[in-house]
Design an enzyme around this catalytic site. Structure first.
Site, PDB file in Angstrom:
ATOM      1  N   ILE A   1     -99.598  14.336   5.409  1.00 37.76           N
ATOM      2  CA  ILE A   1    -100.935  14.103   4.859  1.00 37.76           C
ATOM      3  C   ILE A   1    -100.853  13.983   3.334  1.00 37.76           C
ATOM      4  O   ILE A   1    -101.872  14.084   2.645  1.00 37.76           O
ATOM      5  CB  ILE A   1    -101.925  15.231   5.261  1.00 37.76           C
ATOM      6  CG1 ILE A   1    -101.333  16.633   5.066  1.00 37.76           C
ATOM      7  CG2 ILE A   1    -102.341  15.058   6.718  1.00 37.76           C
ATOM      8  CD1 ILE A   1    -101.314  17.134   3.681  1.00 37.76           C
ATOM      9  N   ALA A   2     -99.644  13.744   2.820  1.00 38.50           N
ATOM     10  CA  ALA A   2     -99.430  13.685   1.374  1.00 38.50           C
ATOM     11  C   ALA A   2     -99.645  12.255   0.879  1.00 38.50           C
ATOM     12  O   ALA A   2    -100.774  11.774   0.784  1.00 38.50           O
ATOM     13  CB  ALA A   2     -98.030  14.201   1.050  1.00 38.50           C
ATOM     14  N   ARG A   3     -98.568  11.575   0.554  1.00 41.66           N
ATOM     15  CA  ARG A   3     -98.587  10.159   0.211  1.00 41.66           C
ATOM     16  C   ARG A   3     -97.537   9.481   1.070  1.00 41.66           C
ATOM     17  O   ARG A   3     -96.503  10.053   1.393  1.00 41.66           O
ATOM     18  CB  ARG A   3     -98.289   9.936  -1.284  1.00 41.66           C
ATOM     19  CG  ARG A   3     -99.501  10.161  -2.182  1.00 41.66           C
ATOM     20  CD  ARG A   3    -100.513   9.044  -2.010  1.00 41.66           C
ATOM     21  NE  ARG A   3    -101.650   9.157  -2.907  1.00 41.66           N
ATOM     22  CZ  ARG A   3    -102.823   9.678  -2.555  1.00 41.66           C
ATOM     23  NH1 ARG A   3    -102.986  10.138  -1.327  1.00 41.66           N
ATOM     24  NH2 ARG A   3    -103.817   9.721  -3.408  1.00 41.66           N
TER      25      ARG A   3
ATOM     26  N   GLU B   1     -99.074   1.235   3.099  1.00 40.08           N
ATOM     27  CA  GLU B   1    -100.406   1.082   3.687  1.00 40.08           C
ATOM     28  C   GLU B   1    -101.229   0.057   2.927  1.00 40.08           C
ATOM     29  O   GLU B   1    -101.093  -0.069   1.704  1.00 40.08           O
ATOM     30  CB  GLU B   1    -101.126   2.428   3.782  1.00 40.08           C
ATOM     31  CG  GLU B   1    -101.493   3.115   2.496  1.00 40.08           C
ATOM     32  CD  GLU B   1    -102.204   4.446   2.780  1.00 40.08           C
ATOM     33  OE1 GLU B   1    -103.402   4.520   2.434  1.00 40.08           O
ATOM     34  OE2 GLU B   1    -101.581   5.382   3.323  1.00 40.08           O
TER      35      GLU B   1
ATOM     36  N   GLY C   1    -107.940  11.654   5.436  1.00 35.25           N
ATOM     37  CA  GLY C   1    -107.816  13.004   4.890  1.00 35.25           C
ATOM     38  C   GLY C   1    -109.071  13.615   4.301  1.00 35.25           C
ATOM     39  O   GLY C   1    -109.390  14.770   4.557  1.00 35.25           O
TER      40      GLY C   1
ATOM     41  N   HIS D   1    -105.814   7.011   7.117  1.00 34.63           N
ATOM     42  CA  HIS D   1    -106.014   7.724   5.849  1.00 34.63           C
ATOM     43  C   HIS D   1    -107.407   8.383   5.817  1.00 34.63           C
ATOM     44  O   HIS D   1    -108.232   8.124   4.940  1.00 34.63           O
ATOM     45  CB  HIS D   1    -105.844   6.778   4.663  1.00 34.63           C
ATOM     46  CG  HIS D   1    -105.430   7.494   3.405  1.00 34.63           C
ATOM     47  ND1 HIS D   1    -104.499   6.993   2.523  1.00 34.63           N
ATOM     48  CD2 HIS D   1    -105.813   8.687   2.885  1.00 34.63           C
ATOM     49  CE1 HIS D   1    -104.345   7.838   1.514  1.00 34.63           C
ATOM     50  NE2 HIS D   1    -105.136   8.868   1.721  1.00 34.63           N
TER      51      HIS D   1
ATOM     52  N   ARG E   1     -90.823  23.447  -5.292  1.00 33.75           N
ATOM     53  CA  ARG E   1     -89.885  23.300  -6.414  1.00 33.75           C
ATOM     54  C   ARG E   1     -89.825  24.541  -7.288  1.00 33.75           C
ATOM     55  O   ARG E   1     -88.784  24.865  -7.847  1.00 33.75           O
ATOM     56  CB  ARG E   1     -90.269  22.078  -7.263  1.00 33.75           C
ATOM     57  CG  ARG E   1     -89.916  20.763  -6.610  1.00 33.75           C
ATOM     58  CD  ARG E   1     -90.321  19.594  -7.469  1.00 33.75           C
ATOM     59  NE  ARG E   1     -91.771  19.517  -7.635  1.00 33.75           N
ATOM     60  CZ  ARG E   1     -92.395  18.601  -8.361  1.00 33.75           C
ATOM     61  NH1 ARG E   1     -91.691  17.700  -9.009  1.00 33.75           N
ATOM     62  NH2 ARG E   1     -93.713  18.577  -8.446  1.00 33.75           N
TER      63      ARG E   1
ATOM     64  N   GLY F   1     -98.677  23.859  -2.748  1.00 33.27           N
ATOM     65  CA  GLY F   1     -99.788  23.852  -3.690  1.00 33.27           C
ATOM     66  C   GLY F   1    -101.078  24.251  -2.987  1.00 33.27           C
ATOM     67  O   GLY F   1    -101.058  24.928  -1.955  1.00 33.27           O
ATOM     68  N   ARG F   2    -102.208  23.827  -3.545  1.00 31.57           N
ATOM     69  CA  ARG F   2    -103.502  24.182  -2.959  1.00 31.57           C
ATOM     70  C   ARG F   2    -103.576  23.779  -1.486  1.00 31.57           C
ATOM     71  O   ARG F   2    -103.966  24.552  -0.628  1.00 31.57           O
ATOM     72  CB  ARG F   2    -104.644  23.487  -3.704  1.00 31.57           C
ATOM     73  CG  ARG F   2    -104.969  24.019  -5.094  1.00 31.57           C
ATOM     74  CD  ARG F   2    -106.201  23.283  -5.597  1.00 31.57           C
ATOM     75  NE  ARG F   2    -106.585  23.663  -6.953  1.00 31.57           N
ATOM     76  CZ  ARG F   2    -106.156  23.021  -8.036  1.00 31.57           C
ATOM     77  NH1 ARG F   2    -105.340  21.981  -7.911  1.00 31.57           N
ATOM     78  NH2 ARG F   2    -106.539  23.408  -9.235  1.00 31.57           N
ATOM     79  N   ILE F   3    -103.220  22.522  -1.212  1.00 32.56           N
ATOM     80  CA  ILE F   3    -103.365  22.003   0.143  1.00 32.56           C
ATOM     81  C   ILE F   3    -102.353  22.652   1.070  1.00 32.56           C
ATOM     82  O   ILE F   3    -102.681  23.048   2.198  1.00 32.56           O
ATOM     83  CB  ILE F   3    -103.248  20.470   0.150  1.00 32.56           C
ATOM     84  CG1 ILE F   3    -104.428  19.856  -0.610  1.00 32.56           C
ATOM     85  CG2 ILE F   3    -103.191  19.935   1.575  1.00 32.56           C
ATOM     86  CD1 ILE F   3    -104.309  18.362  -0.856  1.00 32.56           C
TER      87      ILE F   3
END
Length: 316
Positions: free
Chosen positions: A234-236, A265, A285, A283, A178, A155-157
């Site tokens: 760096i996602a979830r 977390e 980011g 966290h 996906r 995606g963007r990131i």
């Protein structure tokens, strides 16, 4: 209209909110408790929540006719909000895409370089006063330039990370997504997560959180990695099976890891804390003032649109 802001935000954002709404600001930095979540839906027209404010299906079930019309999430990730339950209750949900892209990609590069070049381990050595001086085989790490980057989630990131690595470090890029993607840089889309994990020297996870990606990266994915490879998330946190990551690191299935997010977390497993080849960030980011201001203003744009009956700029 009455607005609840769940956590302290940059002053410029709060000033704009107070100029437009009847604001209540929670002064604590901790997530809302169960009774606060229900009160937010019951007693306020609008809510500006953020990470950890768990608006679950159970919360919505306990407030069948909420006063709240919008949850304007502060952040691009909204897996702490049950968007389906919100929609069924007549509550819209928005997020802050775009504002976080570059900062999150920059953090991914920080983790890549720190983990590959053993920067955290080296700093601890110096601070402990045990560094004995330079020598030709001291703390040899992974040379980043020219390596293969694997991105899970383009995606963007993901694309921003790929662009930095390709143009800045001459990396070849492979990725899993996906749906088909044609990024604006040379990159090959592979058919599975495991194929990307096997092909890459450095793997970065950049998918959204939620039920569809829960434990997307588990034992099978880690088993496919090369023993020198670096893994970055760096996602979830719950996109990664943390126990599987620990087992893979202990077994030497990968060379190092860099984490900005954690499955439970702020709890971080002692096993990870004790590993010298793991970089652990709290966290960070999007932790830059101008970025957090941009996120806050984007959330306010959604709140103001809702108050004025206009289309929401960033519905989820």
């Amino acid at each position: 209209m009455k607005l609840l802001i769940s956590r302290p935000l940059p002053e410029a954002v709060l000033a704009r909110a107070r100029a437009r709404f009847d604001c209540t600001l929670r002064e604590t930095t901790q997530p809302m408790r169960a009774e606060e979540l229900r009160g937010a839906l019951r007693d306020y027209d609008l809510v500006l929540p953020t990470l950890g404010d768990a608006f679950s299906a159970e919360v919505f079930a306990d407030v069948p006719e909420p006063r709240a019309r919008l949850l304007a999430n502060f952040g691009v990730g909204y897996n702490h909000i049950d968007a389906v339950a919100a929609r069924a209750a007549g509550v819209a949900v928005t997020n802050t895409p775009g504002a976080v892209t570059d900062a999150t990609a920059d953090t991914a590069l920080t983790l890549i370089l720190m983990a590959a070049r053993r920067a955290g381990e080296g700093e601890r050595l110096v601070r402990a006063g045990t560094w004995t001086g330079w020598h030709p085989t001291q703390m040899l790490g992974l040379h980043v330039t020219g390596k293969t980057l694997g991105v899970i989630g383009m995606g963007r990131i993901g694309q921003a990370i790929a662009a930095r690595c390709h143009h800045g470090f001459g990396m070849e890029v492979v990725f899993y997504n996906r749906s088909p993607k044609t990024p604006d840089l040379p990159a090959r889309q592979l058919a599975s997560v495991a194929e990307v994990m096997a092909a890459a020297d450095i793997v970065v996870v950049a998918v959204p959180g939620g039920a569809e990606t829960h434990h997307l990266i588990g034992a099978e994915a880690f088993a496919a990695m090369q023993p020198h490879a670096v893994f970055v998330n760096i996602a979830r946190g719950d996109v990664v099976d943390e126990a599987a990551l620990i087992a893979a690191l202990q077994a030497g299935q990968l060379g190092a890891a860099g984490l900005d997010v954690y499955e439970f977390e702020p709890a971080v497993p002692e096993a990870l804390i004790g590993m010298e080849n793991v970089v652990l960030l709290p966290h960070l980011g999007t932790a830059a003032l101008e970025v957090r201001e941009a996120m806050g203003h984007m959330a306010l744009d959604n709140l103001i649109a809702c108050a004025e009956g206009a289309p929401l700029p960033n519905p989820v």
